[in-house]
Design a protein around this motif. Structure first.
Motif, short mmCIF file in Angstrom:
data_model
loop_
_atom_site.label_atom_id
_atom_site.label_comp_id
_atom_site.label_asym_id
_atom_site.label_seq_id
_atom_site.Cartn_x
_atom_site.Cartn_y
_atom_site.Cartn_z
N ARG A 52 -15.98 9.15 9.99
CA ARG A 52 -16.32 7.85 9.67
C ARG A 52 -17.97 7.83 9.84
N CYS A 53 -18.40 8.52 10.82
CA CYS A 53 -19.98 8.71 10.78
C CYS A 53 -20.56 9.56 9.57
N ARG A 54 -19.86 10.62 9.42
CA ARG A 54 -20.38 11.41 8.17
C ARG A 54 -20.33 10.43 6.96
N LEU A 55 -19.34 9.80 6.77
CA LEU A 55 -19.14 8.87 5.43
C LEU A 55 -20.25 8.02 5.39
N LEU A 56 -20.33 7.30 6.56
CA LEU A 56 -21.59 6.33 6.38
C LEU A 56 -22.93 6.98 6.20
N GLU A 57 -23.04 8.02 6.97
CA GLU A 57 -24.30 8.80 6.76
C GLU A 57 -24.65 9.26 5.24
N LEU A 58 -23.46 9.43 4.45
CA LEU A 58 -23.64 9.74 3.07
C LEU A 58 -24.01 8.57 2.26
N LEU A 59 -23.41 7.41 2.89
CA LEU A 59 -23.51 6.01 1.89
C LEU A 59 -24.96 5.75 2.23
N PHE A 60 -25.52 5.86 3.57
CA PHE A 60 -27.09 5.70 3.54
C PHE A 60 -28.08 6.67 2.80
N GLN A 61 -27.63 8.01 2.86
CA GLN A 61 -28.32 8.76 2.07
C GLN A 61 -28.41 8.48 0.90
N HIS A 62 -27.30 8.14 0.40
CA HIS A 62 -27.20 7.68 -1.30
C HIS A 62 -28.16 6.44 -1.41
N SER A 63 -28.34 5.56 -0.51
CA SER A 63 -29.10 4.47 -0.89
C SER A 63 -30.52 4.69 -0.62
N CYS A 64 -31.08 5.76 -0.08
CA CYS A 64 -32.27 6.13 0.36
C CYS A 64 -33.14 6.74 -0.94
N ASP A 65 -34.29 6.20 -1.17
CA ASP A 65 -35.03 6.52 -2.30
C ASP A 65 -35.29 8.17 -1.92
N VAL A 66 -35.64 8.37 -0.83
CA VAL A 66 -36.05 9.84 -0.36
C VAL A 66 -35.05 10.28 0.85
N PRO A 67 -34.11 10.95 0.52
CA PRO A 67 -32.81 11.10 1.44
C PRO A 67 -33.56 12.24 2.56
N THR A 68 -33.15 12.09 3.41
CA THR A 68 -33.52 13.08 4.86
C THR A 68 -32.58 13.97 4.95
N THR A 69 -33.15 15.29 5.46
CA THR A 69 -32.29 16.59 5.52
C THR A 69 -32.04 16.73 7.45
N SER A 70 -32.60 15.78 7.92
CA SER A 70 -32.51 15.93 9.67
C SER A 70 -30.85 15.62 9.81
N SER A 71 -30.71 16.26 11.10
CA SER A 71 -29.00 16.02 11.54
C SER A 71 -29.06 14.61 11.85
#
Length: 184
Positions: A52-71
């Motif tokens: 669930r954490c990973r799916l939500l992380e992907l959802l927020f990465q998708h909504s960021c103009d500049v995705p982050t690569t940090s853990s």
């Protein structure tokens, strides 16, 4: 489905790797779920906190103009708070404030999921090694990026609230005020 996904995460010697693989495969389908209630049902009933954490992380990465690569860390959650635009327009037509409300709901869910697995760390180890950690009452290891201050939180929340006010151009509905308070 939830039981099968949970078992699929646990089968691998590295649950973190398997959750990443599964989330990467499932994520496009999550984006195509038409109704908020259906998306929330999927995420709220997910048995694997790691997935669930990973799916939500992907959802927020998708909504960021500049995705982050940090853990994944508390600092990354603050990054999402500062850099995520309102969640992508799904197939249902919803008011802007409801999309912000959904975003706040998922930020809270991400924070709860994150607190469950990295701080306990047991869910990051294989199931065969997990019993040893539990028996030893192993202390959680905090990541360097989990050390955030109250000031950091306050500044990011103030920035987020300002962005939301600019977009909504009206007083916040009670649901959003409550979620903002809970998130903070």
């Amino acid at each position: 489905l939830q039981r099968m996904l949970s078992m699929a995460v646990e089968v691998d010697r590295s649950p973190t790797c398997s959750s990443r693989k599964i989330a990467d495969d499932v994520f496009p389908f999550v984006l195509n779920i038409p109704l908020r209630s259906q998306r929330e049902a999927l995420l709220n009933t997910m048995e694997s906190q790691l997935l669930r954490c990973r799916l939500l992380e992907l959802l927020f990465q998708h909504s960021c103009d500049v995705p982050t690569t940090s853990s994944m860390s508390l600092d990354k959650i603050l990054y999402f708070l500062s850099h995520s635009s309102v969640l992508p327009q799904f197939q249902d037509e919803t008011a802007t404030w409801q999309r912000w409300d959904e975003m706040l709901q998922y930020l809270s869910l991400l924070l709860l999921s994150y607190q469950t697995f990295p701080l306990a760390e047991h869910l990051r180890t294989s199931i065969s090694n997990r019993m040893d950690l539990i028996a030893q009452k192993a202390k959680p290891r905090l990541q360097e990026s989990d050390d955030i201050s109250q000031l950091d939180i306050q500044l990011k929340m103030n920035d987020f609230i300002s962005r939301m006010q600019e977009t909504l151009e009206q007083p916040f509905p009670p649901q959003i005020q409550e979620k903002l308070f809970m998130l903070q």
